[in-house]
Design an enzyme around this catalytic site. Structure first.
Site, PDB file in Angstrom:
ATOM      1  N   TYR A  98       0.851  -1.190   0.000  1.00  0.00           N
ATOM      2  CA  TYR A  98       0.000   0.000   0.000  1.00  0.00           C
ATOM      3  C   TYR A  98       0.899   1.257   0.000  1.00  0.00           C
ATOM      4  O   TYR A  98       1.848   1.341   0.795  1.00  0.00           O
ATOM      5  CB  TYR A  98      -0.908  -0.023   1.233  1.00  0.00           C
ATOM      6  N   ASP A 170      -0.635  -6.878   7.584  1.00  0.00           N
ATOM      7  CA  ASP A 170      -1.705  -5.950   7.211  1.00  0.00           C
ATOM      8  C   ASP A 170      -2.818  -6.804   6.595  1.00  0.00           C
ATOM      9  O   ASP A 170      -2.697  -7.299   5.482  1.00  0.00           O
ATOM     10  CB  ASP A 170      -1.162  -4.927   6.204  1.00  0.00           C
TER      11      ASP A 170
END
Ligand SMILES: *Cc1c(COP(=O)(O)O)cnc(C)c1O
Length: 379
Positions: A98, A170
């Site tokens: 990300y 994550d």
């Protein structure tokens, strides 16, 4: 207790004053004490607030963890976790990551003397190349954004344990309904609660979940000392969102599968990236560590014309052109000009982010309408 029951009930009590079935929004900064130090567990809302506390217990339960801590955004949760490290420590992270995670590592924490290595974890041997006595944390994102690579959490956790360092995952894309990293050997799970957990595109929030008493104590100490907490109103909205997480994700998965198959058979589509396909390079790992394959689907168009991709994202009517993901409504994005625009063309193309790549966050609408929308935009 199974997932849906936990999502609806874990950590929650009916309000003792009124019997209200929903957790009240305790919109208060402080709490009256009967005498010095004589209080009901709450002193000041940065430290703890009853609405946030209920959410933290609920989020911990759905990740099969003992402790949960909620923050003002996903990045604030990461900020807290990295602050458990010291100057000189090193972190090995997934390279297909990300963009905001890459930014906080390289532009915020690097200057405090923490060193970050970015490696492809499709093959875990690359982790061992960077591992040394200063390595304190491995950071994994799986599935990855936007290429939908799958990383073997259990295999990475063995490397982490053998080298005495922590593994953080994550879990934003998978959600706790599809994947529970703590059960696979991870030490801490991070969520951008903004996405599937909130689920309705109306809140920005983050969370950390862990099992270890000492690590939790350190996380709560930093949460209170740095103060990046979320408010009670947002906590209420997320408690409400999580009550339907299992139902929403089931439909996200069904719709994602139908759309991945529709795209795969379309003459104008080149590649479709979705971990449910048997020819996905890590399909076997996905099948082992996830309950289903999720609602995120990326694809490339035949040819290499940027214009073609821009036309598709412009012509859809139900899919909304926007960043973010995980809400009930379907979103469409063009990574090369949106989320990955800051990365030089040659760099991003190395990881597969070509000009014709389009990313879908498939929502929970009726899938026939979604397919008709894509069909029209593609013609
Ligand atoms: C959105 C996102 C983040 C950052 O979370 P915010 O809530 O936007 O701060 C981190 N990781 C992933 C995978 C995300 O999608």
């Amino acid at each position: 207790m199974k997932f849906g029951t936990k999502a609806i009930h874990a950590g929650l009590e009916y309000d003792s004053a009124t019997g209200a079935i929903m957790t009240p929004i305790y919109q208060t900064s402080t709490y009256v004490q009967a005498g010095i130090g004589n209080h009901k567990g709450y002193e000041y809302s940065r430290t703890l607030n009853p609405t946030r506390h209920a959410l933290e217990k609920n989020i911990a339960a759905i990740e099969n963890g003992k402790y949960g801590a909620c923050f003002g955004s996903g990045l604030a949760a990461m900020d807290c976790l990295i602050k458990t490290l010291n100057p000189g420590d090193e972190v090995i992270s997934t390279d297909d990551l990300y963009g905001g995670s890459y930014r906080i590592f390289t532009t915020i924490f690097q200057k405090y003397g923490i060193k970050f290595h970015f490696v492809s974890m499709n093959d875990t041997s690359e982790i061992e190349v960077k591992m040394n006595k200063n390595t304190k944390l491995i950071w994994v994102e799986t599935p990855t954004n936007p290429m939908m690579n799958i990383i073997d959490i259990e295999a990475v956790s063995k490397i982490a344990k053998a080298n005495n360092c922590l593994l953080a995952v994550d879990n934003t894309f998978a959600t706790p309904y599809l994947q529970n990293p703590l059960d696979l050997g991870a030490d801490v799970v991070m969520h951008s609660v903004t996405k599937y957990l909130g689920g309705h595109s109306d809140v920005v929030m983050g969370a950390l979940i862990c099992n270890d008493d000492a690590l939790a104590e350190e996380i709560y100490r930093i949460q209170n000392s740095s103060g990046a907490v979320c408010g009670p109103q947002d906590s209420f909205l997320v408690l409400r969102g999580i009550k339907t997480l299992h139902l929403r994700v089931q439909r996200h998965c069904e719709n994602g599968k139908a759309i991945a198959n529709f795209l795969r058979n379309h003459p104008k589509i080149d590649d479709v990236f979705w971990p449910g396909f048997e020819n996905h390079p890590n399909h076997d790992v996905a099948k082992r560590q996830m309950r289903d394959f999720g609602g995120m689907v990326s694809f490339t168009l035949v040819g290499n014309q940027l214009e073609d991709a821009l036309n598709v994202v412009k012509k859809v009517e139900i899919f909304a052109l926007a960043e973010s993901l995980g809400g009930v409504e379907s979103l469409i994005g063009h990574p090369a000009t949106m989320t990955h625009a800051a990365i030089p063309k040659e760099e991003r193309e190395k990881t597969g982010v070509v000009d014709t790549l389009i990313r879908l966050s498939v929502g929970v609408e009726d899938v026939e309408d979604l397919i008709a929308d894509l069909e029209k935009a593609l013609s």
